[in-house]
Design a protein around this motif. Sequence first.
Motif, PDB file in Angstrom:
ATOM      1  N   LEU A  22      56.345  27.457  34.517  1.00 14.70           N
ATOM      2  CA  LEU A  22      57.350  28.512  34.630  1.00 14.70           C
ATOM      3  C   LEU A  22      56.835  29.815  34.010  1.00 14.70           C
ATOM      4  O   LEU A  22      57.058  30.899  34.553  1.00 14.70           O
ATOM      5  CB  LEU A  22      58.645  28.073  33.944  1.00 14.70           C
ATOM      6  CG  LEU A  22      59.419  26.951  34.647  1.00 14.70           C
ATOM      7  CD1 LEU A  22      60.514  26.408  33.741  1.00 14.70           C
ATOM      8  CD2 LEU A  22      60.017  27.450  35.953  1.00 14.70           C
ATOM      9  N   ALA A  23      56.141  29.700  32.877  1.00 14.78           N
ATOM     10  CA  ALA A  23      55.613  30.894  32.216  1.00 14.78           C
ATOM     11  C   ALA A  23      54.589  31.611  33.083  1.00 14.78           C
ATOM     12  O   ALA A  23      54.466  32.841  33.030  1.00 14.78           O
ATOM     13  CB  ALA A  23      55.005  30.521  30.873  1.00 14.78           C
ATOM     14  N   SER A  24      53.853  30.858  33.885  1.00 12.78           N
ATOM     15  CA  SER A  24      52.845  31.472  34.746  1.00 12.78           C
ATOM     16  C   SER A  24      53.461  32.051  36.026  1.00 12.78           C
ATOM     17  O   SER A  24      52.883  32.947  36.643  1.00 12.78           O
ATOM     18  CB  SER A  24      51.771  30.438  35.114  1.00 12.78           C
ATOM     19  OG  SER A  24      52.325  29.394  35.902  1.00 12.78           O
ATOM     20  N   GLU A  25      54.637  31.558  36.415  1.00 12.71           N
ATOM     21  CA  GLU A  25      55.266  32.010  37.657  1.00 12.71           C
ATOM     22  C   GLU A  25      56.140  33.250  37.458  1.00 12.71           C
ATOM     23  O   GLU A  25      56.381  33.991  38.416  1.00 12.71           O
ATOM     24  CB  GLU A  25      56.129  30.887  38.248  1.00 12.71           C
ATOM     25  CG  GLU A  25      55.320  29.741  38.826  1.00 12.71           C
ATOM     26  CD  GLU A  25      56.207  28.666  39.442  1.00 12.71           C
ATOM     27  OE1 GLU A  25      57.447  28.847  39.433  1.00 12.71           O
ATOM     28  OE2 GLU A  25      55.656  27.657  39.920  1.00 12.71           O
ATOM     29  N   TYR A  26      56.617  33.454  36.246  1.00 14.26           N
ATOM     30  CA  TYR A  26      57.528  34.577  35.993  1.00 14.26           C
ATOM     31  C   TYR A  26      56.843  35.631  35.122  1.00 14.26           C
ATOM     32  O   TYR A  26      55.977  35.326  34.306  1.00 14.26           O
ATOM     33  CB  TYR A  26      58.796  34.087  35.293  1.00 14.26           C
ATOM     34  CG  TYR A  26      59.716  33.305  36.193  1.00 14.26           C
ATOM     35  CD1 TYR A  26      60.690  33.942  36.957  1.00 14.26           C
ATOM     36  CD2 TYR A  26      59.619  31.915  36.289  1.00 14.26           C
ATOM     37  CE1 TYR A  26      61.552  33.220  37.780  1.00 14.26           C
ATOM     38  CE2 TYR A  26      60.476  31.182  37.115  1.00 14.26           C
ATOM     39  CZ  TYR A  26      61.424  31.842  37.855  1.00 14.26           C
ATOM     40  OH  TYR A  26      62.269  31.132  38.676  1.00 14.26           O
ATOM     41  N   LYS A  27      57.287  36.876  35.278  1.00 19.25           N
ATOM     42  CA  LYS A  27      56.716  37.987  34.513  1.00 19.25           C
ATOM     43  C   LYS A  27      57.193  38.002  33.069  1.00 19.25           C
ATOM     44  O   LYS A  27      56.500  38.500  32.183  1.00 19.25           O
ATOM     45  CB  LYS A  27      57.095  39.324  35.167  1.00 19.25           C
ATOM     46  CG  LYS A  27      56.497  39.536  36.546  1.00 19.25           C
ATOM     47  CD  LYS A  27      56.942  40.883  37.109  1.00 19.25           C
ATOM     48  CE  LYS A  27      56.378  41.100  38.510  1.00 19.25           C
ATOM     49  NZ  LYS A  27      56.834  42.401  39.085  1.00 19.25           N
ATOM     50  N   LEU A  28      58.392  37.477  32.837  1.00 16.66           N
ATOM     51  CA  LEU A  28      58.973  37.524  31.494  1.00 16.66           C
ATOM     52  C   LEU A  28      59.330  36.124  31.010  1.00 16.66           C
ATOM     53  O   LEU A  28      59.896  35.324  31.759  1.00 16.66           O
ATOM     54  CB  LEU A  28      60.223  38.407  31.500  1.00 16.66           C
ATOM     55  CG  LEU A  28      60.958  38.617  30.166  1.00 16.66           C
ATOM     56  CD1 LEU A  28      61.658  39.978  30.161  1.00 16.66           C
ATOM     57  CD2 LEU A  28      62.002  37.526  29.889  1.00 16.66           C
ATOM     58  N   VAL A  29      58.978  35.856  29.765  1.00 17.90           N
ATOM     59  CA  VAL A  29      59.380  34.613  29.095  1.00 17.90           C
ATOM     60  C   VAL A  29      60.190  35.012  27.869  1.00 17.90           C
ATOM     61  O   VAL A  29      59.739  35.811  27.049  1.00 17.90           O
ATOM     62  CB  VAL A  29      58.161  33.778  28.656  1.00 17.90           C
ATOM     63  CG1 VAL A  29      58.623  32.494  27.970  1.00 17.90           C
ATOM     64  CG2 VAL A  29      57.261  33.471  29.841  1.00 17.90           C
ATOM     65  N   GLY A  30      61.399  34.481  27.758  1.00 18.99           N
ATOM     66  CA  GLY A  30      62.256  34.858  26.650  1.00 18.99           C
ATOM     67  C   GLY A  30      62.833  33.668  25.911  1.00 18.99           C
ATOM     68  O   GLY A  30      62.845  32.534  26.428  1.00 18.99           O
ATOM     69  N   LEU A  31      63.294  33.934  24.696  1.00 19.53           N
ATOM     70  CA  LEU A  31      64.013  32.943  23.898  1.00 19.53           C
ATOM     71  C   LEU A  31      65.459  33.384  23.780  1.00 19.53           C
ATOM     72  O   LEU A  31      65.735  34.550  23.483  1.00 19.53           O
ATOM     73  CB  LEU A  31      63.402  32.822  22.501  1.00 19.53           C
ATOM     74  CG  LEU A  31      61.992  32.253  22.401  1.00 19.53           C
ATOM     75  CD1 LEU A  31      61.503  32.341  20.960  1.00 19.53           C
ATOM     76  CD2 LEU A  31      61.942  30.805  22.882  1.00 19.53           C
ATOM     77  N   VAL A  32      66.381  32.475  24.021  1.00 15.59           N
ATOM     78  CA  VAL A  32      67.800  32.776  23.888  1.00 15.59           C
ATOM     79  C   VAL A  32      68.447  31.803  22.916  1.00 15.59           C
ATOM     80  O   VAL A  32      68.050  30.648  22.813  1.00 15.59           O
ATOM     81  CB  VAL A  32      68.534  32.717  25.254  1.00 15.59           C
ATOM     82  CG1 VAL A  32      68.117  33.871  26.145  1.00 15.59           C
ATOM     83  CG2 VAL A  32      68.274  31.384  25.962  1.00 15.59           C
ATOM     84  N   ASP A  33      69.441  32.299  22.202  1.00 13.07           N
ATOM     85  CA  ASP A  33      70.170  31.480  21.240  1.00 13.07           C
ATOM     86  C   ASP A  33      71.343  30.808  21.958  1.00 13.07           C
ATOM     87  O   ASP A  33      72.188  31.478  22.548  1.00 13.07           O
ATOM     88  CB  ASP A  33      70.683  32.353  20.106  1.00 13.07           C
ATOM     89  CG  ASP A  33      71.296  31.543  18.966  1.00 13.07           C
ATOM     90  OD1 ASP A  33      71.379  30.312  19.094  1.00 13.07           O
ATOM     91  OD2 ASP A  33      71.680  32.158  17.952  1.00 13.07           O
ATOM     92  N   MET A  34      71.392  29.485  21.898  1.00 11.75           N
ATOM     93  CA  MET A  34      72.425  28.712  22.587  1.00 11.75           C
ATOM     94  C   MET A  34      73.537  28.259  21.648  1.00 11.75           C
ATOM     95  O   MET A  34      74.445  27.524  22.064  1.00 11.75           O
ATOM     96  CB  MET A  34      71.792  27.465  23.228  1.00 11.75           C
ATOM     97  CG  MET A  34      70.699  27.745  24.233  1.00 11.75           C
ATOM     98  SD  MET A  34      71.343  28.429  25.761  1.00 11.75           S
ATOM     99  CE  MET A  34      72.287  27.048  26.388  1.00 11.75           C
ATOM    100  N   TYR A  35      73.507  28.710  20.393  1.00  9.69           N
ATOM    101  CA  TYR A  35      74.450  28.188  19.404  1.00  9.69           C
ATOM    102  C   TYR A  35      75.899  28.428  19.808  1.00  9.69           C
ATOM    103  O   TYR A  35      76.301  29.535  20.167  1.00  9.69           O
ATOM    104  CB  TYR A  35      74.209  28.836  18.035  1.00  9.69           C
ATOM    105  CG  TYR A  35      75.216  28.405  16.993  1.00  9.69           C
ATOM    106  CD1 TYR A  35      75.163  27.139  16.433  1.00  9.69           C
ATOM    107  CD2 TYR A  35      76.243  29.263  16.602  1.00  9.69           C
ATOM    108  CE1 TYR A  35      76.094  26.739  15.482  1.00  9.69           C
ATOM    109  CE2 TYR A  35      77.174  28.872  15.651  1.00  9.69           C
ATOM    110  CZ  TYR A  35      77.090  27.612  15.098  1.00  9.69           C
ATOM    111  OH  TYR A  35      78.017  27.215  14.171  1.00  9.69           O
ATOM    112  N   GLY A  36      76.687  27.363  19.746  1.00 10.85           N
ATOM    113  CA  GLY A  36      78.130  27.461  19.929  1.00 10.85           C
ATOM    114  C   GLY A  36      78.605  27.646  21.351  1.00 10.85           C
ATOM    115  O   GLY A  36      79.791  27.899  21.570  1.00 10.85           O
TER     116      GLY A  36
END
Length: 281
Positions: A22-36
Amino acid sequence: MGLYTVHLPQWKKDEISEIKRLASEYKLVGLVDMYGIPAKQVQDIRRNLRGKAELKMTRNTLIEHAFGEQGDLGELSSRLSGHSALIFTNENPFKLYSMLEKTKTKMAARPGETAPEDIVISKGPTSFRPGPIVGELQQAGIPAAIEAGKVTIRETKTVVKAGQEINKKLADALVKLDIKPMDVGLALQAAFYEGSVYEADVLAIDETAFYNSIISAATHAFNLSVNACYPTKDTAGAIITKAVREARGVAVEAAVASNDVIDAVLGRAQAQAMALQNITG
């Protein structure tokens, strides 16, 4: 697969390979907070992001393995938290941040949560009839009383400030008053895009304020160009118009007879003559 993943179970290897793919297929890799975030809302968010971004939840240790094998992505590892998930998209970080902000909804506060902003209870009547609710509100620090057969908030009050913890009594009272102060949704922690890591505080732009700033800057630049007589393709017309108007004014004031101003010169002279006649008459 890296050397330190050789002894991992196959399912973990597959998960790491999927992250890398997925990281190689997309231009952006992000981290999101899923808390709650409740499971139903996660489903709604996935549906809203379909075709725009892909959300993947997995173990942080596997994310670290995958990032470690992807070189530059290792910079994101330090932003991992206990509730991080991955998001992949071809949008730029600012567009992604704005898109995720629009997925947020208001929810009731739970005891122990931190107030995202000042929580203010407004003065006025409630829908409650007299009963135990009065004492419950008062114990939560809300100035409640009975007036005209209804429970009323006697004065507007900030019951908790931004950054302070919401205790159980206040959380219960807010639920009863149908006040939902918590923004719940995907919070972008950091994004890796075109070789750089973007933190959330850099991406939080007030689009309306930014647009107004651009309009204001363009207006000031236009006025400066005109007043300084610095011609550009956008201001040349205004500069010429200003010059003609000022030249006409000088010609009329100096009573210079020319085809362009003779009417104004004669009109001014007539007005002056009439004024003089009134004075001497």
